[in-house]
Scaffold this motif. Sequence first.
Motif, PDB file in Angstrom:
ATOM      1  N   ALA A 173       0.778  -1.131   0.089  1.00 36.15           N
ATOM      2  CA  ALA A 173       0.026   0.147  -0.033  1.00 36.15           C
ATOM      3  C   ALA A 173       0.811   1.307   0.007  1.00 36.15           C
ATOM      4  CB  ALA A 173      -0.901   0.054   1.230  1.00 36.15           C
ATOM      5  N   ASP A 174       0.077   2.514  -0.008  1.00 37.32           N
ATOM      6  CA  ASP A 174       0.819   3.771   0.163  1.00 37.32           C
ATOM      7  C   ASP A 174       1.378   4.077   1.612  1.00 37.32           C
ATOM      8  OD1 ASP A 174       1.536   6.537   0.527  1.00 37.32           O
ATOM      9  OD2 ASP A 174       0.960   6.873  -1.725  1.00 37.32           O
ATOM     10  N   GLU A 175       2.603   3.800   2.077  1.00 35.78           N
ATOM     11  CA  GLU A 175       2.794   3.922   3.575  1.00 35.78           C
ATOM     12  C   GLU A 175       2.541   5.103   4.119  1.00 35.78           C
ATOM     13  OE1 GLU A 175       6.273   2.683   6.489  1.00 35.78           O
ATOM     14  OE2 GLU A 175       6.660   2.777   4.383  1.00 35.78           O
ATOM     15  N   THR A 176       2.760   6.419   3.210  1.00 33.21           N
ATOM     16  CA  THR A 176       2.492   7.703   3.825  1.00 33.21           C
ATOM     17  C   THR A 176       1.069   7.990   3.891  1.00 33.21           C
ATOM     18  OG1 THR A 176       4.358   8.411   2.611  1.00 33.21           O
ATOM     19  CG2 THR A 176       2.823   9.861   3.278  1.00 33.21           C
ATOM     20  N   LEU A 177      -0.045   7.291   3.104  1.00 33.20           N
ATOM     21  CA  LEU A 177      -1.260   7.616   3.318  1.00 33.20           C
ATOM     22  C   LEU A 177      -1.882   6.696   4.334  1.00 33.20           C
ATOM     23  CD1 LEU A 177      -2.585   7.769  -0.410  1.00 33.20           C
ATOM     24  CD2 LEU A 177      -2.062   9.690   1.284  1.00 33.20           C
ATOM     25  N   ILE A 178      -1.456   5.689   4.327  1.00 35.55           N
ATOM     26  CA  ILE A 178      -1.969   4.535   5.478  1.00 35.55           C
ATOM     27  C   ILE A 178      -1.376   5.319   6.800  1.00 35.55           C
ATOM     28  CG2 ILE A 178      -1.610   2.443   6.561  1.00 35.55           C
ATOM     29  CD1 ILE A 178      -3.280   2.212   4.133  1.00 35.55           C
ATOM     30  N   MET A 179      -0.338   5.893   6.935  1.00 32.75           N
ATOM     31  CA  MET A 179       0.099   6.467   8.301  1.00 32.75           C
ATOM     32  C   MET A 179      -0.718   7.641   8.575  1.00 32.75           C
ATOM     33  SD  MET A 179       4.012   7.791   9.398  1.00 32.75           S
ATOM     34  CE  MET A 179       3.884   8.953   8.043  1.00 32.75           C
ATOM     35  N   ARG A 180      -0.993   8.261   7.426  1.00 35.50           N
ATOM     36  CA  ARG A 180      -1.888   9.623   7.791  1.00 35.50           C
ATOM     37  C   ARG A 180      -3.429   9.113   8.099  1.00 35.50           C
ATOM     38  NH1 ARG A 180      -1.585  12.432   3.201  1.00 35.50           N
ATOM     39  NH2 ARG A 180       0.239  13.691   4.101  1.00 35.50           N
ATOM     40  N   MET A 181      -3.879   8.269   7.637  1.00 35.96           N
ATOM     41  CA  MET A 181      -5.283   7.647   7.969  1.00 35.96           C
ATOM     42  C   MET A 181      -5.253   7.268   9.323  1.00 35.96           C
ATOM     43  SD  MET A 181      -6.913   4.305   6.285  1.00 35.96           S
ATOM     44  CE  MET A 181      -5.999   3.176   6.715  1.00 35.96           C
ATOM     45  N   ILE A 182      -4.239   6.336   9.887  1.00 36.62           N
ATOM     46  CA  ILE A 182      -4.533   6.131  11.164  1.00 36.62           C
ATOM     47  C   ILE A 182      -4.105   7.032  12.289  1.00 36.62           C
ATOM     48  CG2 ILE A 182      -3.136   4.499  13.036  1.00 36.62           C
ATOM     49  CD1 ILE A 182      -2.387   2.730  10.428  1.00 36.62           C
ATOM     50  N   ILE A 183      -3.454   8.194  11.907  1.00 28.30           N
ATOM     51  CA  ILE A 183      -2.911   9.301  12.695  1.00 28.30           C
ATOM     52  C   ILE A 183      -4.275  10.235  12.904  1.00 28.30           C
ATOM     53  CG2 ILE A 183      -1.639  11.378  12.984  1.00 28.30           C
ATOM     54  CD1 ILE A 183       0.679   9.996  11.896  1.00 28.30           C
ATOM     55  N   ASN A 184      -4.837  10.405  11.680  1.00 30.79           N
ATOM     56  CA  ASN A 184      -6.459  11.145  11.849  1.00 30.79           C
ATOM     57  C   ASN A 184      -7.340  10.525  12.736  1.00 30.79           C
ATOM     58  OD1 ASN A 184      -5.135  12.765   9.687  1.00 30.79           O
ATOM     59  ND2 ASN A 184      -6.507  12.421   8.137  1.00 30.79           N
ATOM     60  N   LEU A 185      -7.247   9.126  12.793  1.00 36.07           N
ATOM     61  CA  LEU A 185      -8.383   8.423  13.453  1.00 36.07           C
ATOM     62  C   LEU A 185      -7.809   8.595  15.035  1.00 36.07           C
ATOM     63  CD1 LEU A 185      -9.213   5.201  11.719  1.00 36.07           C
ATOM     64  CD2 LEU A 185     -10.749   7.123  11.908  1.00 36.07           C
ATOM     65  N   LEU A 186      -6.327   8.356  15.320  1.00 32.57           N
ATOM     66  CA  LEU A 186      -6.052   8.407  16.541  1.00 32.57           C
ATOM     67  C   LEU A 186      -6.241   9.810  17.285  1.00 32.57           C
ATOM     68  CD1 LEU A 186      -3.210   6.129  16.525  1.00 32.57           C
ATOM     69  CD2 LEU A 186      -5.101   5.606  17.732  1.00 32.57           C
ATOM     70  N   THR A 187      -5.884  10.846  16.330  1.00 35.19           N
ATOM     71  CA  THR A 187      -5.764  12.292  16.926  1.00 35.19           C
ATOM     72  C   THR A 187      -7.157  12.657  17.167  1.00 35.19           C
ATOM     73  OG1 THR A 187      -5.759  13.144  14.626  1.00 35.19           O
ATOM     74  CG2 THR A 187      -3.732  12.993  15.906  1.00 35.19           C
ATOM     75  N   ASN A 188      -8.146  12.172  16.233  1.00 34.18           N
ATOM     76  CA  ASN A 188      -9.574  12.548  16.520  1.00 34.18           C
ATOM     77  C   ASN A 188     -10.082  11.980  17.828  1.00 34.18           C
ATOM     78  OD1 ASN A 188     -10.360  14.262  14.492  1.00 34.18           O
ATOM     79  ND2 ASN A 188     -11.499  12.673  13.291  1.00 34.18           N
ATOM     80  N   ALA A 189      -9.550  10.767  17.978  1.00 37.37           N
ATOM     81  CA  ALA A 189     -10.025  10.067  19.260  1.00 37.37           C
ATOM     82  C   ALA A 189      -9.652  10.804  20.477  1.00 37.37           C
ATOM     83  CB  ALA A 189      -9.607   8.400  19.287  1.00 37.37           C
ATOM     84  N   ILE A 190      -8.177  11.095  20.320  1.00 34.12           N
ATOM     85  CA  ILE A 190      -7.501  11.825  21.750  1.00 34.12           C
ATOM     86  C   ILE A 190      -8.297  13.086  21.675  1.00 34.12           C
ATOM     87  CG2 ILE A 190      -5.460  12.804  22.263  1.00 34.12           C
ATOM     88  CD1 ILE A 190      -4.009  10.629  20.794  1.00 34.12           C
ATOM     89  N   LYS A 191      -8.602  13.780  20.846  1.00 35.39           N
ATOM     90  CA  LYS A 191      -9.096  15.022  20.894  1.00 35.39           C
ATOM     91  C   LYS A 191     -10.402  15.037  21.513  1.00 35.39           C
ATOM     92  CE  LYS A 191      -8.686  17.463  16.911  1.00 35.39           C
ATOM     93  NZ  LYS A 191      -8.748  17.997  15.627  1.00 35.39           N
ATOM     94  N   TYR A 192     -11.208  14.144  21.118  1.00 38.02           N
ATOM     95  CA  TYR A 192     -12.709  14.200  21.889  1.00 38.02           C
ATOM     96  C   TYR A 192     -12.781  13.073  22.811  1.00 38.02           C
ATOM     97  CZ  TYR A 192     -13.215  16.622  17.513  1.00 38.02           C
ATOM     98  OH  TYR A 192     -12.848  17.251  16.256  1.00 38.02           O
ATOM     99  N   SER A 193     -11.664  12.568  23.303  1.00 38.02           N
ATOM    100  CA  SER A 193     -11.865  11.924  24.705  1.00 38.02           C
ATOM    101  C   SER A 193     -11.286  12.578  25.982  1.00 38.02           C
ATOM    102  CB  SER A 193     -11.098  10.551  24.512  1.00 38.02           C
ATOM    103  OG  SER A 193     -11.678   9.845  23.300  1.00 38.02           O
ATOM    104  N   HIS A 194     -10.444  13.566  25.808  1.00 39.53           N
ATOM    105  CA  HIS A 194      -9.603  14.178  26.926  1.00 39.53           C
ATOM    106  C   HIS A 194     -10.639  14.747  27.884  1.00 39.53           C
ATOM    107  CE1 HIS A 194      -9.951  17.672  24.609  1.00 39.53           C
ATOM    108  NE2 HIS A 194      -9.748  18.457  25.480  1.00 39.53           N
TER     109      HIS A 194
END
Length: 450
Positions: A341-362
């Motif tokens: 796969a495209d490693e850069t895009l896969i990394m961005r996809m996972i980071i987007n989900l994690l940062t959203n989860a952190i942002k709306y859980s704190h």
Amino acid sequence: MMKNSSIRKRVTLYYSLVLILITVLVFGVFLFTASRQTTIVSKDTVMKAVQNSFDEIEYENNIIEIDNDFDSYYRGVTLLVYGEDGKLIKGAVPRDFPSSTPLTQGDYEEIEAEESTWLVYDLYNTYDNGQGIWVRGIYDMDNAAATLKSIMRIMIIILPAILAVAIIAGRRITKRAFAPVAKITNAANSINSGNDLSKRLPQGENKDELYYLTETLNQMIERLENAFQAEKEFSSDVSHELKTPISVILTECEYTLQENRQTAEYIESIETIQKQCMRTMSLIQQLLQVSRTIDKEKALDKENFNLSLLCSSIIDELSLSAEEKGVFLTSNIESNIEITADETLIMRMIINLLTNAIKYSHTCDNPKVELSLSKEEHIRIIVKDNGIGIKKEDQENIFHRFYKVDKARKSEENSFGLGLAMVKWIAEAHNGKVSVESEIGKGSKFTITL
């Protein structure tokens, strides 16, 4: 001239030419075959007539006798009986036939005399007393030729008539066959001239080639309609998002330039302008990322890599920022999962989900975010949190560009509603999908299947 003709006219012309060619070939083959067959039948008739005539010639007591009822004319064949010396014993030589024609044993001859053509067959038979008899069969070939000419005249009359009927019928059939094409063309012109992509091309009842062509074209029009609508909404949303920071910057500039201010007020205004500029820059960067989604093939740079190691490195990278916000970040990662796969895009996809989860859980009590990675039939990436959750009516829209859930994103100045849209596009670009399960006050669970 043919290049500018319609397909219907060209098909009719080609059909007519092929039909004419076939008719000419059939007529030629028929003439050739009929001519040969006539000759073969004539020879067979003459031979059988000559052979059967010997049944009426008797040999008794060393004497050869010819029956009185000897038939000298059998099925159009004139039969002549000659002695062994070549003298005519029985029968009459047809008029115009050269009587001097020599006798030849078992051979066919075609003799032309004046206006007639004769087929001659001679047969000699020797009896016990040593004497022999010749029987000659003479057949007028003009009879066969006349019959063949009659057939030819009939064919010359009938074949053109059949050909004309076939061409007219073919023209009508072609016209009916291309009638749906005319309807499709008119409908396409209507869509083009009216710029109304909500219309669709008419589909026939029969599932033929035109039916599937129309279905494909309708799907293409639907995609174009969706693309234009998305582009329209995208332009509107971008304009709206850019309008706010620019308005703030202009207001601050006007306020600052009205009269002399204190240093602190200048600093405050400049900080406000800086903040809005950073917000605008953030939007532009995200729009540049979104612009990559226009062409999936060019956007992807696929390679084989270890997805497990990538997920672990992302967890290590985000753990510190999560701890600063009081969020406990955990992982459950299956080892040695390889993916192309495209490693850069896969990394961005996972980071987007994690940062959203952190942002709306704190803001919740004992906030937790977990990243899971597993592989069975498919690769599954799951990001789960115990945050504020998402309303059911919002869950279908959160993957749309610029869509914001008010309670979750109202206070986030750098949130433009592009992160989850990017997540969805990256998943689909890798032939995968993303889904969400969420409940208000209990958290959300995002699942990516690759």
